[in-house]
Scaffold this motif. Structure first.
Motif: not given
Ligand code: CA
Length: 227
Positions: A211-227
């Motif tokens: 359950x990643x907090x920082x390296x968040x997958x965004x379905x169908x788009x990519x990844x976002x860093x939430x740190x």
């Protein structure tokens, strides 16, 4: 100073071909034909790159890769797989290899991959920047990631990927963008490479990688860093 490449290959014709191609290109090449010998060379010496066959006498290539990484060696590794070794290729990337080449490969493909990986390894990090998120500190000048002062070992590729995320905090990065920024234009890679490296980073950085907090997958788009 010539860049040094360790070729680990037990098939004499392939080993000789690799040596010739790489020496012609100006690299210093050492060849070993056995997995156990390969591991000791990687642990003893500083190579700029290792080309690692998987099916080897002594110790298989995947074990060599895992052992080298578990002992903190960050030497870039490109694994050489045969057609149909799809699973090994994925496992290899999971174990910390930077890239793979499928046999038979052309000289052109080989050199493109080798140069892309080497370029990543020697990239000037620029003026060092220090980033922090949760209890993790990333120092790009020192090429160092620490959690509460404890070092976290990242490979050159993992570090570069993390750096790209940190430079684009809060913004969704597409797989194509990540491939381009981290692996470079001439990389001939599949999305799989991105997924495996992100998993790697999650395992090393996230408290709960499932359950990643920082390296968040965004379905169908990519990844976002939430740190
Ligand atoms: Ca072999």
């Amino acid at each position: 100073m010539k860049e040094r490449i360790l070729v680990v290959e037990d098939e004499p014709t392939i080993a000789t071909g690799l040596r010739d191609d790489l020496e012609l290109e100006g690299f210093a090449v050492e060849v070993v034909d056995d997995g156990t010998a390969a591991l000791s060379r990687i642990l003893e010496e500083k190579f700029d790159l290792v080309l690692l066959d998987l099916m080897l006498p002594g110790m298989d290539g995947l074990t060599v890769c895992r052992e080298a990484r578990s002992k903190g060696r960050r030497t870039p590794i490109i694994i050489l797989t045969a057609k149909g070794q799809e699973v090994d290729k994925v496992v290899g990337l999971e174990l910390g290899a930077d890239d793979y080449i499928t046999k038979p490969f052309s000289r052109r493909e080989l050199l493109a991959r080798v140069k892309a990986v080497l370029r990543r390894g020697r990239e000037d990090p620029g003026p060092g920047k220090v980033y922090g998120f949760a209890d993790i500190t990333v120092d790009t000048g020192r090429f160092e990631v620490t959690r509460r002062g404890e070092k976290i070992e990242l490979t050159a590729t993992e570090f570069k990927l993390l750096q790209v995320f940190l430079e684009h905090r809060g913004r969704v990065m597409s797989i194509d963008e990540l491939l381009r920024e981290v692996w470079g234009r001439d990389a001939i890679l599949t999305d799989r490479v991105v997924y495996t490296h992100i998993n790697h980073l999650r395992n090393k950085l996230e408290e709960n990688p499932q359950e990643p907090r920082f390296l968040v997958g965004v379905r169908g788009v990519g990844y976002r860093f939430d740190g």
